[in-house]
Design an enzyme around this catalytic site. Structure first.
Site, PDB file in Angstrom:
ATOM      1  N   SER A  17     -44.028  68.566  45.147  1.00  0.00           N
ATOM      2  CA  SER A  17     -43.118  67.202  45.022  1.00  0.00           C
ATOM      3  C   SER A  17     -43.402  66.222  46.436  1.00  0.00           C
ATOM      4  O   SER A  17     -43.494  65.335  46.469  1.00  0.00           O
ATOM      5  CB  SER A  17     -41.843  67.708  45.294  1.00  0.00           C
ATOM      6  N   ARG A  41     -38.266  64.251  53.816  1.00  0.00           N
ATOM      7  CA  ARG A  41     -37.328  65.088  53.287  1.00  0.00           C
ATOM      8  C   ARG A  41     -36.270  64.524  52.670  1.00  0.00           C
ATOM      9  O   ARG A  41     -35.530  65.196  51.559  1.00  0.00           O
ATOM     10  CB  ARG A  41     -36.905  66.115  54.439  1.00  0.00           C
ATOM     11  N   HIS A  44     -37.115  63.602  49.189  1.00  0.00           N
ATOM     12  CA  HIS A  44     -37.196  64.625  48.360  1.00  0.00           C
ATOM     13  C   HIS A  44     -36.029  65.233  47.882  1.00  0.00           C
ATOM     14  O   HIS A  44     -35.715  65.624  46.800  1.00  0.00           O
ATOM     15  CB  HIS A  44     -37.678  65.845  49.241  1.00  0.00           C
TER      16      HIS A  44
END
Length: 213
Positions: A17, A41, A44
């Site tokens: 990812s 992050r 994500h």
């Protein structure tokens, strides 16, 4: 009918990812090296590349927060959902602790007495902690407003405020206020945010401080 999917082991999904995110970031845009893990992050967590522009950092916020974490900083969240999303074991490796006061009986009673939100009273309780303090707000703009008031009153000096409440009522204004409060911040500007975003920012910083991931 056979459905064809990309073959990948479960333990490799996160790395895959992040590789996809990296490949889709604008090639002609320079992103601060210390801010980049935080931005990635959050993307994500949300699958939303708007955070590349929405996340705002005070000057040297990441560097100073990493130092605070390595000195045993505590994290206070405004929701138990955000608290559940923060990697507690990694934070404990740094000597820090994780708190959320929203369900505390004394907070509920004081909020009723004052006629304000529990989130605001939680910030008053957080101000009594002795450790360096990171406050992660993913839901309540009233928490950000109360943080600003406590800072101006000299009762609170957090190492970092993560301002990521989501919604419509007072959300944008509360984020603007925290960015003017004279404190280090990472803010999800605009209406977007949420407890998951606040937790993702915390985890990015924790992993950077521990050298994990």
């Amino acid at each position: 009918m056979k459905i064809e999917l990309e073959t990948i082991l479960p333990e490799q999904i996160e790395n895959r990812s992040f590789a996809i995110i990296e490949s889709e970031l604008p090639k002609d845009r320079k992103i601060d090296a210390l801010q980049k893990p935080v931005i990635k992050r959050v993307i994500h967590t949300t699958a939303d590349f708007d955070y590349l522009d929405n996340l705002k950092f005070s000057e040297h916020a990441v560097e100073k927060t990493l130092a605070a974490l390595k000195s045993g900083a505590c994290i206070v969240t405004d929701t138990n959902m955000a608290k559940a999303g923060v990697h507690k074991a990694s934070l404990e490796k740094l000597g820090g602790a994780l708190y959320c006061y929203m369900a505390d009986e004394d907070v509920a009673a004081e909020a009723k007495r004052q006629g304000c939100t529990r989130a605001a009273v939680c910030m008053e309780k957080a101000a009594k902690l002795d450790n360096p303090l990171i406050i992660a707000v993913g839901n309540a703009p009233t928490a950000l407003v109360r943080i600003c008031e406590l800072i101006s009153e000299g009762k609170l000096k957090p190492a970092l405020v993560i301002g990521a409440p989501v919604g419509f009522v007072n959300v944008v204004r509360s984020k603007e206020l925290i960015m003017q409060a004279g404190v280090d911040y990472i803010v999800a500007a605009g209406r977007k945010g949420g407890s998951n975003v606040a937790a993702a920012i915390c985890n990015a910083l924790i992993y950077m401080a521990t050298g994990e991931r």
